[in-house]
Design a protein around this motif. Sequence first.
Motif, PDB file in Angstrom:
ATOM      1  N   THR A  33     -35.745  42.689  -3.408  1.00 21.85           N
ATOM      2  CA  THR A  33     -34.328  42.709  -2.471  1.00 21.85           C
ATOM      3  C   THR A  33     -33.672  41.768  -1.671  1.00 21.85           C
ATOM      4  OG1 THR A  33     -35.087  44.213  -0.772  1.00 21.85           O
ATOM      5  CG2 THR A  33     -34.600  45.166  -3.091  1.00 21.85           C
ATOM      6  N   CYS A  53     -26.282  44.015   2.718  1.00 21.45           N
ATOM      7  CA  CYS A  53     -26.282  43.009   1.221  1.00 21.45           C
ATOM      8  C   CYS A  53     -27.982  43.447   1.364  1.00 21.45           C
ATOM      9  CB  CYS A  53     -26.312  41.512   0.834  1.00 21.45           C
ATOM     10  SG  CYS A  53     -24.532  41.301   1.170  1.00 21.45           S
ATOM     11  N   ARG A  92     -29.535  44.942  -2.016  1.00 25.35           N
ATOM     12  CA  ARG A  92     -28.914  44.197  -3.592  1.00 25.35           C
ATOM     13  C   ARG A  92     -30.227  43.072  -3.916  1.00 25.35           C
ATOM     14  NH1 ARG A  92     -22.678  43.059  -2.603  1.00 25.35           N
ATOM     15  NH2 ARG A  92     -22.396  45.398  -1.207  1.00 25.35           N
ATOM     16  N   LEU A  93     -30.257  42.900  -5.071  1.00 23.67           N
ATOM     17  CA  LEU A  93     -31.247  42.018  -5.644  1.00 23.67           C
ATOM     18  C   LEU A  93     -30.487  40.828  -5.753  1.00 23.67           C
ATOM     19  CD1 LEU A  93     -32.824  43.830  -8.907  1.00 23.67           C
ATOM     20  CD2 LEU A  93     -33.937  43.761  -6.983  1.00 23.67           C
ATOM     21  N   SER A 150     -29.114  38.977  -8.531  1.00 19.41           N
ATOM     22  CA  SER A 150     -28.798  39.713  -9.383  1.00 19.41           C
ATOM     23  C   SER A 150     -27.668  39.847  -8.918  1.00 19.41           C
ATOM     24  CB  SER A 150     -29.029  39.687 -10.565  1.00 19.41           C
ATOM     25  OG  SER A 150     -29.705  41.210 -10.566  1.00 19.41           O
ATOM     26  N   GLU A 151     -27.413  40.557  -7.486  1.00 20.06           N
ATOM     27  CA  GLU A 151     -25.963  41.159  -7.937  1.00 20.06           C
ATOM     28  C   GLU A 151     -24.928  40.556  -6.290  1.00 20.06           C
ATOM     29  OE1 GLU A 151     -27.849  45.881  -8.442  1.00 20.06           O
ATOM     30  OE2 GLU A 151     -28.382  45.382  -6.779  1.00 20.06           O
ATOM     31  N   LEU A 152     -25.490  39.325  -6.179  1.00 18.34           N
ATOM     32  CA  LEU A 152     -25.446  38.629  -5.318  1.00 18.34           C
ATOM     33  C   LEU A 152     -24.647  37.643  -5.342  1.00 18.34           C
ATOM     34  CD1 LEU A 152     -28.111  39.334  -2.468  1.00 18.34           C
ATOM     35  CD2 LEU A 152     -25.830  40.819  -2.400  1.00 18.34           C
ATOM     36  N   SER A 153     -23.174  37.341  -4.613  1.00 14.91           N
ATOM     37  CA  SER A 153     -22.232  36.279  -4.307  1.00 14.91           C
ATOM     38  C   SER A 153     -23.623  34.475  -4.328  1.00 14.91           C
ATOM     39  CB  SER A 153     -21.342  36.507  -3.681  1.00 14.91           C
ATOM     40  OG  SER A 153     -21.368  36.003  -2.311  1.00 14.91           O
ATOM     41  N   GLN A 203     -23.594  34.984  -0.786  1.00 12.08           N
ATOM     42  CA  GLN A 203     -23.757  35.589   0.309  1.00 12.08           C
ATOM     43  C   GLN A 203     -25.826  35.310  -0.036  1.00 12.08           C
ATOM     44  OE1 GLN A 203     -22.983  39.629  -1.700  1.00 12.08           O
ATOM     45  NE2 GLN A 203     -21.494  39.813  -0.687  1.00 12.08           N
TER      46      GLN A 203
END
Length: 380
Positions: free
Chosen positions: A120, A155, A158-159, A161-164, A167
Amino acid sequence: MAEIELSGIVKIYPFAQVRGLLGRKKQQELLARQKAMPHTTNEGVVVLQKINLSIQPGEFVVILGPSGCGKTTLLRLIAGLEEPSLGQVRFDGKVMNGLPPEERDVAMVFQNYSLYPHLTAFDNIAFPLRNLHIPRGELESTVRHMAQLLQIEQCLDRLPSELSGGQLQRIAIARALVRRPQVFLMDEPFSNLDAPLRASLRAIVKRLHQELGTTFIYVTHDQNEALSLGERILVMREGQIVQDGSAAEVYNRPVNCYVASTVGAPPMNLFPVCPEGDGTFELLGKRFILPDYLRTLRGDIQVGIRPVHFSLGEDGIRARLVHAEDLGSESVLHLKQGDTEFSVVLEAEKTRPLHRDQELSVAPMEKKFHFFDREGNRIM
């Protein structure tokens, strides 16, 4: 925070070796390109030439230059990822040559984020602290404080792959800064991001520097980033530092035509002129008076005028409009007189409506002229 000194730094990359049959043609092509580069020796390509530099604790220094000028190599030498061919790198007077990055107490952020995809955001940021065996309570508060500074608190669970992209880059910056290194190095960290996001991240990095007081060294080819971030800007060309100064100094008093055209957008207009015996010169059909200190000058020189230092005026230079860029609050006008093209920036309200081939009269601000000799070096 450490005082960084580089003395007599030279970096030479050996020529490519041509051996074997597989890939021989590519090796030969690479060798030919290397030998055609402007600075070579019998040993190889000279990437850095006699760099002498001192960076004070807590400074924010930006290294500006085009691709291939040696700025990333210089950063890697400070980090310990490269070793100089000649010269010394010193932190607080201690020679760093031969010491690996982990013994220099530096942190570096690259263009790519290099995060662990299975961890994460919190665990990515905490990774350096866990290696230092920081107590759990202190670790958590340190990570959350850094996340707050970088505006990524939401954030943390989150992993990657789930972020912009923005971020992800902020998480990479937080991971590098969380252990409070002496020196923080950034190699074009925002080059993969869109313009609005880059602007917001620049503001965050500036606030971070003010909050932490760590020495920041930031590499970029973007002069807007350099001007907005740097307390001090080093302009590089072909392995050399050609100007070292504040943003105002490199913009208002460029040491040569190269810096004048590198810093500022659109770049400075440069016009070759020949002063006459009466202390005047002709520029685009108009006659101007040389400053007193140049009255005795003879031979060709170059006059530099920034596009923003023109105004509309009936008694100005007559030129034909080739193309206009409407940027909302201002317009960039590309004008031509005879075979000479130049750019002018004006308030958009003063230029609408415009059409191609329209004739305009623009007056340069004589107090804003820059003078360079025939070799391109600043006169006074």
